[in-house]
Design an enzyme around this catalytic site. Structure first.
Site: not given
Lengths: 429, 422
Positions: A65, A68, A140
């Site tokens: 992640h 990404e 996040e």
């Protein structure tokens, strides 16, 4: 370039496997302003332990992640911004077994496609940008952990699986991402972002040959995928914990239950299994059943009630849940109905109607460019394609559905996760 | 571009028809337009949910679901939307286009079902079935209560309630719990009887059938519709107060949320609407906006920071997830970004990126029947009649000066800070 026409759904697929191993799939859609490009890697959050050239590697949780997020950094600027300037709407996501970068646009498609291929293929990380990203991803993670729907899901996965990395949050934790460096990101990119471990899907009013030419111009010759992922010690067949619960400031209990199953290894068997699983749950507790209307009328389920067949790297689970005043009752009722059908057989007329509805639903999915790209990428990684869903659905037999219910919807393989509303202090008095 | 036709098929009943062969499905929706009122909001929201539970011919959910399954998985859902101070109450349906299946009368069958749901509900003794009303009412109350689960949405709602305290816009699309609790089978039926013949109705169809086939199906299905004078609907806009309000409350979530309400006199009915919409996009409406690039990216002050333009009402709301201690910094930075725009500090690339983004969205709208429906409904409510292509042309011509002017019209009204535990 190969061309296949799928008569049942009125779509044509163009496909080509490039010299460097990358597979490209194009579905032309005449008369649409928008076009969609989807560039995916067969690499996800669960792939944290791998063997490469005889050496074992472990990387921190959340790295796929993190990678990404960082891929958008390029030496000449930020790809998110550059794509937006071209008029595209870019985005990306990481799941437990796939990372995807995509955009939708109504102009400058060729330019945007070149940029997509470029930024995903080119690793560029500085320690400074990695450190800064830790702040953003940290936020996040906090936001996601704030979400009771995420919590109930993660709790279920931890209850189902003792060892398998599918039980780990995709974004990792504040601690685990602290261990990520520019160097580990580069190593993961070099290991997994290789052409024969990737796929490009394009849907829109495009000329397939043009797209293929653009892709061939942009891609570099790449190495072959040679790392082998491992997923921890063997996962026991039984669930880890039968029942887990937590509390949050929510208005009604949230629950998620799952049957731990053995999934089909891949390819068409897996595609078929997904359709059978969905049909099986629908016949037990789907919107068209008496059980569903009874539970709805009793107020123990509402429109949030949903289910999904979830597979990842050798794991498979039939998951269902939603909001409920009495989650345990819902689970008991679903299980009781599964057992009744297992013993008495299913309603053939209901199955006939459900199949009709499922055929309709599968035809419908080909309207969504995003759905076609995602379905094709995941089907390709499994060794199949996504264009025969109506036919596969029509082929489902009563025996297959019954077999699923008998073998997989079994009380002993069920785990339940519930998040209850926080008790008011007044109740204590 | 699709050749749309707008026609009044019965007094006060309008059809927007878009022929298209590009989709596997057909789309049909029907909406009753009602003024947003404190007493009626919950009743309006509840009504389609209750109608959805059963018709005279198919009196329970199981039978309706069976019928929809048989129509190749047609979907029919209650939809209640708030557009400014107008509640749009009705249903939306999608169904497979005839040409992919053996049944060549899917359109007629679905339209008939919609008509029955609206005009021939399941009743007992001249009112709705108590069991249906009670269970849907409880679910509505749960929905009203569950707003608190989504901190971002909750914060935004609290802002609107405070900012528009004396305006209809403060009324939630779901109404309030006290009003919902008052609803009974007979009260709801009386309300239904009142509004069914007194509401302007907007219908939308997108699919491959000829218009006459669509109008025939609708005329048959809606034949029992009562006639009557139609209640007008509109939205009233207001300016910002002389002194902005600053409010806060606490929550158990880890993160804090900030919602900032701004007023702009230009709404969708105004000829300057394209400039105002573009201004909002530059400000906080995209991933290249000032809020995203500065408050999020440059300063890492939050995971999200964006602004939404409530175009029927002339309100812009900034929404942001922050850490409690960053309140002053985040608020200052957000207002500084607006000030910068008012001072003319807008780079060419910021403007063009926002413009292309909005134009791209409008082009994408034409690729989606659902998005087209919402676009046309918004216009119909305001008595406007233009297509997305027209708005694209207008946007192409908006100048930087016009955007700056719209920013200058934008004034702070209320700030709402939802403090988390961190």
């Amino acid at each position: 370039m190969e061309r296949q026409y799928f008569d049942r759904i009125g779509e044509t697929l163009y496909s080509e496997r490039l010299e460097n191993g990358l597979s490209v799939f194009i579905v032309p859609k005449r008369g649409f302003s928008k076009a969609y490009a989807f560039f995916a890697v067969n690499y996800g959050a669960a792939d944290t332990h791998y063997i490469l050239d005889g050496q074992e590697h472990r990387v921190p949780d959340g790295i796929a992640h993190f990678l990404e997020h960082k891929m958008f950094d390029m030496e000449r600027g930020n790809a998110l911004q550059l794509l937006s300037e071209l008029g595209a709407q870019p985005n990306a996501f990481t799941s437990t077994d796939i990372t995807a970068y995509y955009f939708e646009t109504t102009e400058n498609f060729d330019e945007s496609l070149k940029l997509l291929i470029e930024f995903v293929s080119t690793p560029y990380f500085t320690q400074e940008s990695v450190d800064k990203e830790q702040g953003i991803i940290g936020q996040e993670i906090a936001m996601v952990e704030n979400n009771p729907n995420w919590q109930v899901y993660m709790d279920l996965y931890r209850a189902l699986y003792a060892n398998h990395p599918v039980r780990v949050a995709v974004a990792g934790t504040q601690e685990s991402i602290g261990e990520i460096t520019a160097d580990t990101l580069t190593r993961c990119h070099n290991t997994f972002y290789v052409p024969d471990n990737m796929v490009l899907c394009v849907v829109g009013d495009v000329v397939p040959e043009n797209i293929a030419d653009i892709v061939k111009e942009c891609v570099h010759s790449g190495s072959r995928m040679s790392a082998e992922c491992v997923y921890g010690p063997d996962e026991p067949e039984d669930v880890c914990e039968r029942f887990v619960s937590g509390e949050r400031e929510i208005s009604m209990p949230l629950f998620m239950a799952g049957y731990k199953c053995k999934g089909a290894p891949g390819g068409w068997a897996a595609m078929k299994e997904e359709l059978v699983a969905d049909m099986a749950f629908q016949i037990v507790a789907g919107g068209s059943t008496k059980l569903y209307s009874d539970m709805y009328a009793e107020g123990i389920i509402n429109d949030s009630f949903d289910w999904n067949w979830e597979t990842c790297r050798g794991t498979a689970a039939m998951v269902f849940g939603g909001e409920s005043r009495d989650p345990k009752k819902v689970v008991e009722r679903v299980q009781a109905e599964a057992e009744r059908i297992a013993a008495e057989g299913l309603d053939a007329e209901l199955l006939r109607r459900l199949k009709k509805a499922a055929v309709g639903k599968s035809i419908r999915s080909y309207d969504s460019f995003e759905a076609i790209c995602y379905a094709q990428a995941t089907a390709y990684f499994k060794g199949a394609d996504c264009f025969r869903l109506p036919e596969l659905t029509e082929e489902i037999t009563e025996e297959e559905v019954l077999e699923f219910i008998r073998e997989k919807m079994v009380w002993d393989k069920l785990a339940l996760s519930v998040i209850y509303p926080k008790k008011e202090e007044q109740d204590e008095r | 571009m699709d050749n749309r036709i707008r026609r009044e098929i019965m007094p006060g009943v309008f059809l927007t028809y878009i022929p298209s062969e590009r989709f596997k499905t057909c789309y049909m929706s029907i909406s009753l337009l009602r003024p947003l009122e404190k007493g009626a909001a919950a009743r309006n929201n509840l009504l389609p949910r209750v109608l959805d539970r059963g018709t005279a011919q198919l009196p329970d959910m199981e039978q309706i679901a069976a019928r929809l399954d048989d129509l190749y998985g047609a979907r029919l859902v209650p939809v209640v939307r708030k557009k400014g101070e107008v509640q749009c109450v009705g249903f939306a349906s999608t169904f497979i286009d005839d040409r992919f299946v053996d049944d060549k009368e899917l359109l007629e069958k679905v339209t008939e079902l919609i008509g029955q749901m609206l005009l021939a509900p399941a009743t007992v003794g001249g009112r709705f079935i108590n069991e249906y009303v009670e269970s849907e009412r409880e679910k509505l109350i749960e929905d009203i209560r569950s707003v608190v689960n989504d901190k971002r949405r909750f914060c935004l709602n609290e802002l609107v309630k405070a900012m528009c305290i004396n305006e209809k816009f403060s009324i939630s699309n779901m109404g309030t719990e006290p009003y919902a609790k008052l609803i009974t089978g007979s009260r709801l039926f009386r309300h239904y009887a009142e509004i069914i013949g007194s509401s302007t109705i907007e219908i939308f169809y997108c699919g491959s059938a000829e218009i006459e086939r669509v109008t025939d199906a609708l005329e048959q299905a809606l034949a029992p519709l009562p006639q009557g004078e139609k209640t007008p609907v509109h939205t009233i806009n207001r300016g910002a107060p002389a002194k902005p309000k600053f409010l806060s409350s606490e929550t158990d979530g880890k993160q804090s949320n900030l919602a900032i309400g701004l007023r702009n006199p230009v709404s969708i009915a105004d000829v300057r609407y394209p400039a105002a919409a573009l201004m909002n996009s530059v400000f906080g409406g995209s991933a290249t906006s000032k809020l995203f690039m500065n408050v999020r990216e440059k300063l890492s002050l939050c995971y999200y920071a964006s602004s939404s333009y409530f175009k029927h009402k002339g309100i812009i709301i900034v929404s942001s997830g922050i850490e409690k201690d960053n309140y002053d910094k985040a608020l200052d930075e957000i207002l500084a970004q607006l000030k910068a725009m008012q001072n003319g500090e807008i780079e060419d690339w910021e403007l063009e990126s926002a413009r292309q983004g909005m134009i791209g969205s409008l082009r994408a709208t034409m690729d989606s029947p659902g998005m087209m429906e919402d676009f046309y409904l918004s216009r119909a409510i305001e008595g406007l009649d233009y297509d997305p292509d027209y708005l694209i042309r207008r946007l192409e011509n908006v100048t930087k000066d016009e955007v700056i002017e719209m920013a200058q019209y934008t004034a702070l009204d209320t700030v709402y800070f939802l403090k988390g535990m961190d």
